[in-house]
Design a protein around this motif. Structure first.
Motif, PDB file in Angstrom:
ATOM      1  N   UNK A   1       0.819  -1.206   0.000  1.00 29.84           N
ATOM      2  CA  UNK A   1       0.000   0.000   0.000  1.00 29.84           C
ATOM      3  C   UNK A   1       0.858   1.264   0.000  1.00 29.84           C
ATOM      4  N   UNK A   2       0.194   2.380  -0.292  1.00 32.49           N
ATOM      5  CA  UNK A   2       0.840   3.680  -0.123  1.00 32.49           C
ATOM      6  C   UNK A   2       0.657   4.149   1.315  1.00 32.49           C
ATOM      7  N   UNK A   3       1.685   4.790   1.851  1.00 29.61           N
ATOM      8  CA  UNK A   3       1.631   5.298   3.209  1.00 29.61           C
ATOM      9  C   UNK A   3       1.250   6.773   3.199  1.00 29.61           C
TER      10      UNK A   3
ATOM     11  N   UNK B   1       1.905   6.341  10.661  1.00 35.71           N
ATOM     12  CA  UNK B   1       2.846   5.243  10.861  1.00 35.71           C
ATOM     13  C   UNK B   1       4.285   5.732  10.711  1.00 35.71           C
ATOM     14  N   UNK B   2       4.521   6.561   9.703  1.00 35.57           N
ATOM     15  CA  UNK B   2       5.880   7.016   9.405  1.00 35.57           C
ATOM     16  C   UNK B   2       5.899   8.544   9.359  1.00 35.57           C
ATOM     17  N   UNK B   3       6.830   9.146  10.110  1.00 35.27           N
ATOM     18  CA  UNK B   3       6.968  10.608  10.168  1.00 35.27           C
ATOM     19  C   UNK B   3       8.419  10.956   9.861  1.00 35.27           C
ATOM     20  N   UNK B   4       8.611  11.954   8.986  1.00 36.67           N
ATOM     21  CA  UNK B   4       9.947  12.429   8.657  1.00 36.67           C
ATOM     22  C   UNK B   4      10.217  13.788   9.275  1.00 36.67           C
ATOM     23  N   UNK B   5      11.186  14.489   8.724  1.00 38.13           N
ATOM     24  CA  UNK B   5      11.522  15.825   9.206  1.00 38.13           C
ATOM     25  C   UNK B   5      11.222  16.846   8.105  1.00 38.13           C
TER      26      UNK B   5
ATOM     27  N   UNK C   1       4.688  -0.907  16.200  1.00 38.31           N
ATOM     28  CA  UNK C   1       3.955  -2.073  15.713  1.00 38.31           C
ATOM     29  C   UNK C   1       4.199  -2.330  14.241  1.00 38.31           C
ATOM     30  N   UNK C   2       4.225  -1.250  13.443  1.00 42.88           N
ATOM     31  CA  UNK C   2       4.522  -1.384  12.017  1.00 42.88           C
ATOM     32  C   UNK C   2       5.935  -1.909  11.813  1.00 42.88           C
ATOM     33  N   UNK C   3       6.888  -1.376  12.589  1.00 41.52           N
ATOM     34  CA  UNK C   3       8.278  -1.816  12.458  1.00 41.52           C
ATOM     35  C   UNK C   3       8.409  -3.309  12.760  1.00 41.52           C
ATOM     36  N   UNK C   4       7.700  -3.782  13.780  1.00 40.11           N
ATOM     37  CA  UNK C   4       7.763  -5.206  14.124  1.00 40.11           C
ATOM     38  C   UNK C   4       7.152  -6.055  13.017  1.00 40.11           C
ATOM     39  N   UNK C   5       6.030  -5.609  12.454  1.00 36.52           N
ATOM     40  CA  UNK C   5       5.360  -6.381  11.404  1.00 36.52           C
ATOM     41  C   UNK C   5       6.213  -6.468  10.150  1.00 36.52           C
ATOM     42  N   UNK C   6       6.854  -5.367   9.779  1.00 36.20           N
ATOM     43  CA  UNK C   6       7.619  -5.321   8.533  1.00 36.20           C
ATOM     44  C   UNK C   6       9.113  -5.608   8.734  1.00 36.20           C
TER      45      UNK C   6
END
Length: 437
Positions: free
Chosen positions: A177-179, A251-255, A209-214
């Motif tokens: 999927x797209x994030x 789920x994913x955050x950048x700067x 949780x996402x990091x553990x799954x992937x």
């Protein structure tokens, strides 16, 4: 010795059950899990119930209760089958009524009264000031506009992402999927850092949780394709998210430095009292490109669908309970000749009708009360464990459920047994001995 036709009947029944499991589940492994769970539940319920009966027998004083316990002890496998069947039927009903209600109530209590119930997204950057002013004029104070852009995960540590390489189905879906990506260096109050350091400069913050799954780890380099531009950075930290806060989270955050020139839109969530929901229509007309989602209505529809699903499952477990009653009746019929001989001996030894009826009632009552207690305890423990360990809800142990379940099993099995065997207490010893069938 069991006749051949009984074994044939058993094989046909097991074959039909296996076919139904496979048909409904559509997967051999899932069907095996369900079948094993049912067999295990019946076996454990029967064993625990039998241990409880043994414990009760150590303290039983009444004549009828002692005789009833001895007769149950002589038919240990039959008694265990009755206990298991009734307990599993009652357990299903309790899990779908009292426990479901307890979990839902605990979840609703956990939500703050002012939890966001409206989401607004696709807000353009040049509309941000006007949109914020409109919400402020509507006395909305908890709306925080956050940037959001979609990106596809394409590489990890320079290697292309292969969704088919994941065994877990959820992991495959997430990788395909797209994030929704966002950026910001400040940690939100409903986010908690579990590993790594705060964001600064360039890097990613990934939900734990996402990091553990992937299989994503600290220090991995993740690359996302954002509108045709590749954005790469190392995983700087892992964090947990309170998703049930109903605030905007990612789920994913950048700067900010990583998305300096990227086209973006804004998203927010806020609380709006039910009596002011009409204002959403006004804002929608003022900002036609903005999409509003009323979470309150969505949750209401979810509760309605879950209620209908639970009603259907309750009906299924009513049939399971009926099947347990059938097992009880079948056990009574199977042991009918032996019970008639026992009643004849008791009558010949001077027992009167009320004593024989009391013994029969005690047999059924002990089976029903024990099965009810096992089902109630199992349902309360399961509800507490699911709430605390899986859903992380402040659920307390339901101490009233085992008592209510014990009374329900007592009335059910005691009534069935007394109704089935009431005629034995009325016949003479000579009549019972002449016709024990």
């Amino acid at each position: 010795t069991a006749p051949a036709r009984l074994w044939l009947s058993l094989l046909v029944t097991l074959g039909a059950a296996a076919a139904v499991f496979l048909w409904v589940a559509g997967d051999a492994r899932l069907a095996l899990y369900v079948a094993g769970g049912i067999v295990g539940a019946v076996a454990v319920s029967g064993l625990v119930g039998w241990l409880l009966l043994w414990l009760v027998s150590r303290f039983a004083n009444g004549f009828a209760a002692r005789i009833a316990l001895r007769q149950l002890a002589r038919r240990i496998w039959l008694s265990a089958a009755q206990l298991g069947a009734l307990a599993v039927g009652l357990l299903g009903l309790w899990l779908l009524t009292a426990v479901e209600r307890d979990l839902l109530s605990a979840w609703e209590r956990r939500l703050p009264a002012d939890a966001p119930n409206v989401f607004a997204f696709n807000i353009q950057p040049d509309q941000a000031r006007a949109f914020q002013d409109a919400l402020t004029a509507g006395q909305v104070k908890d709306a925080v506009l956050q940037p959001m852009i979609r990106g596809r995960w394409v590489e990890r540590n320079g290697q292309p992402v292969q969704p088919r390489g994941y065994d877990d189905e959820r992991a495959r879906r997430l990788a395909e999927r797209e994030f929704n990506l966002s950026w910001g260096e400040m940690l939100r109050e409903d986010n908690r850092l579990t590993a790594g350091k705060p964001l600064a400069g360039e890097g990613w913050s990934v939900e734990a949780g996402l990091a553990e799954t992937l299989g994503i780890r600290l220090g991995d380099t993740l690359t996302f394709d954002v509108a045709g531009t590749r954005v790469a950075g190392k995983v700087v930290n892992l964090r947990t998210v309170e998703w049930d806060s109903f605030r905007v989270n990612f789920f994913v955050v950048g700067t900010p430095a990583m998305f300096a020139d990227a086209p973006t839109s804004l998203i927010t969530s806020f609380h709006l009292p039910p009596e002011r929901r009409a204002e959403v229509a006004q804002w929608s007309r003022a900002f036609p490109n903005v999409t509003f989602i009323d979470v309150g209505e969505v949750l209401g529809e979810v509760r309605r669908v879950l209620g209908l699903s639970a009603s259907v499952l309750r009906l299924v477990f009513v049939f399971c309970l009926a099947a347990g009653v059938v097992v009880l009746l079948a056990a009574l019929e199977t042991s009918a000749p032996e019970r008639r001989r026992e009643a004849a001996v008791l009558r010949a030894l001077g027992a009167h009708s009320r004593q024989i009826a009391a013994i029969q009632w005690w047999e059924g009552a002990l089976i029903g009360a024990t099965a009810g207690l096992v089902a109630g305890l199992a349902a309360s423990v399961t509800g507490w464990a699911v709430g605390r360990q899986v859903l992380e809800l402040p659920v307390s142990f339901n101490a009233w459920l085992p008592l209510a379940s014990l009374l329900a099993g007592l009335v059910l099995a005691g009534g069935v047994t007394l109704w089935e065997r009431r005629r034995l207490s009325r016949e003479s010893a000579l009549g019972l001995l002449r016709d024990p069938s």
